[in-house]
Design an enzyme around this catalytic site. Sequence first.
Site, PDB file in Angstrom:
ATOM      1  N   SER A  14       0.811  -1.215   0.000  1.00  0.00           N
ATOM      2  CA  SER A  14       0.000   0.000   0.000  1.00  0.00           C
ATOM      3  C   SER A  14       0.850   1.274   0.000  1.00  0.00           C
ATOM      4  O   SER A  14       1.810   1.403   0.772  1.00  0.00           O
ATOM      5  CB  SER A  14      -0.931   0.011   1.215  1.00  0.00           C
ATOM      6  OG  SER A  14      -1.652   1.224   1.273  1.00  0.00           O
ATOM      7  N   LEU A  15       0.464   2.213  -0.840  1.00  0.00           N
ATOM      8  CA  LEU A  15       1.105   3.531  -0.880  1.00  0.00           C
ATOM      9  C   LEU A  15       0.370   4.542  -0.007  1.00  0.00           C
ATOM     10  O   LEU A  15       0.784   5.702   0.082  1.00  0.00           O
ATOM     11  CB  LEU A  15       1.137   4.046  -2.328  1.00  0.00           C
ATOM     12  CG  LEU A  15       1.951   3.230  -3.329  1.00  0.00           C
ATOM     13  CD1 LEU A  15       1.770   3.789  -4.737  1.00  0.00           C
ATOM     14  CD2 LEU A  15       3.424   3.210  -2.957  1.00  0.00           C
ATOM     15  N   LYS A  65     -13.840  -4.657   1.489  1.00  0.00           N
ATOM     16  CA  LYS A  65     -14.718  -3.506   1.281  1.00  0.00           C
ATOM     17  C   LYS A  65     -16.194  -3.829   1.542  1.00  0.00           C
ATOM     18  O   LYS A  65     -16.952  -2.969   1.994  1.00  0.00           O
ATOM     19  CB  LYS A  65     -14.529  -2.934  -0.128  1.00  0.00           C
ATOM     20  CG  LYS A  65     -13.155  -2.311  -0.328  1.00  0.00           C
ATOM     21  CD  LYS A  65     -13.009  -1.674  -1.693  1.00  0.00           C
ATOM     22  CE  LYS A  65     -11.607  -1.100  -1.876  1.00  0.00           C
ATOM     23  NZ  LYS A  65     -11.450  -0.424  -3.186  1.00  0.00           N
ATOM     24  N   ASP A  77     -24.416   8.054   0.324  1.00  0.00           N
ATOM     25  CA  ASP A  77     -25.107   7.610  -0.896  1.00  0.00           C
ATOM     26  C   ASP A  77     -24.164   6.845  -1.817  1.00  0.00           C
ATOM     27  O   ASP A  77     -24.569   5.872  -2.464  1.00  0.00           O
ATOM     28  CB  ASP A  77     -25.695   8.815  -1.640  1.00  0.00           C
ATOM     29  CG  ASP A  77     -26.878   9.419  -0.908  1.00  0.00           C
ATOM     30  OD1 ASP A  77     -27.456   8.740  -0.032  1.00  0.00           O
ATOM     31  OD2 ASP A  77     -27.231  10.581  -1.203  1.00  0.00           O
ATOM     32  N   GLY A 128     -17.218  -6.461 -11.762  1.00  0.00           N
ATOM     33  CA  GLY A 128     -17.011  -6.835 -10.362  1.00  0.00           C
ATOM     34  C   GLY A 128     -17.132  -5.646  -9.425  1.00  0.00           C
ATOM     35  O   GLY A 128     -17.733  -4.619  -9.745  1.00  0.00           O
ATOM     36  N   GLU A 154     -24.357 -12.431 -18.097  1.00  0.00           N
ATOM     37  CA  GLU A 154     -25.457 -12.264 -17.136  1.00  0.00           C
ATOM     38  C   GLU A 154     -25.080 -11.308 -16.005  1.00  0.00           C
ATOM     39  O   GLU A 154     -25.915 -10.539 -15.522  1.00  0.00           O
ATOM     40  CB  GLU A 154     -25.857 -13.626 -16.549  1.00  0.00           C
ATOM     41  CG  GLU A 154     -26.547 -14.564 -17.535  1.00  0.00           C
ATOM     42  CD  GLU A 154     -25.596 -15.147 -18.571  1.00  0.00           C
ATOM     43  OE1 GLU A 154     -26.060 -15.542 -19.653  1.00  0.00           O
ATOM     44  OE2 GLU A 154     -24.362 -15.195 -18.296  1.00  0.00           O
TER      45      GLU A 154
END
Length: 271
Positions: A14-15, A65, A77, A128, A154
């Site tokens: 991670s940066l 997430k 929202d 995704g 689908e």
Amino acid sequence: MRKFGVIGNPVDHSLSPMIHHEFAKEFDIELSYEKILSPVDAFNLTAEKFMSSGSSGFNITLPFKINAYNFADDLTDEAKAAGAVNTIKIDNNIIFGENTDGKGLVNDLERNLEQTLRDKEILIIGAGGATRGILKPILDKNPEKILLANRTKEKSLRLANEFSEYGKVCGFGIDQIKSKPVNIVINATSSSIDGTMLNLPKGLCEGALCYDLMYGSETPFMKWALKDSALIISDGLGMLVEQAALSFEFWLGKKPSTRPVINLIRERVDL
């Protein structure tokens, strides 16, 4: 000192600590920002432990997430539409969940790459979680339409139907992509992580902006777009910094400058 961090698995790459420390310098804010590795089956426990240590908030990266979405007490929202959260803020013991990914992408496209999204025909490849996070913010800019292509037709049809309330979205299979050029092509698949390239028709990128959500100086998608006569080619580093800036603002109420940080990372980090 305010305490922040990022929870993920893996998280070593991670940066975010570098980015947020640069933001803090701009406003002379003292903060700590750490990388937190969580077992894949223990996100809530990891988050609660970090909160109990005095954290004011944290970012969330893969694969947590959706866990963070369910963990939050209150959702913006953007988070509701995405069905995922990448930013948590703790205020008066209330856990607020936000998703800054889509707005981060839009800000990079509009501010750094100086592109207008209104009335543009935009092809997004992949259906995704990454696509879910960017659809509403792009549709809020009133493009002509979004073409949503996925290996599993689908899945793209379901996602297009779900987001049709925000604008025109058409779903279909990757094998149905036509060679007709579009204005913007966004790679939202994991192909660049895998080091592979999708089978896309020639001529698709002619004169277009081609954008890979993954960051890296030369992803397979970027190399292919160059050969396919794309007008502008970009990786997702700008999106990474812009979404971090929105997280910083969500936490601290201050809007940091992003262009200097993008340039700094390009200079310092071997992407």
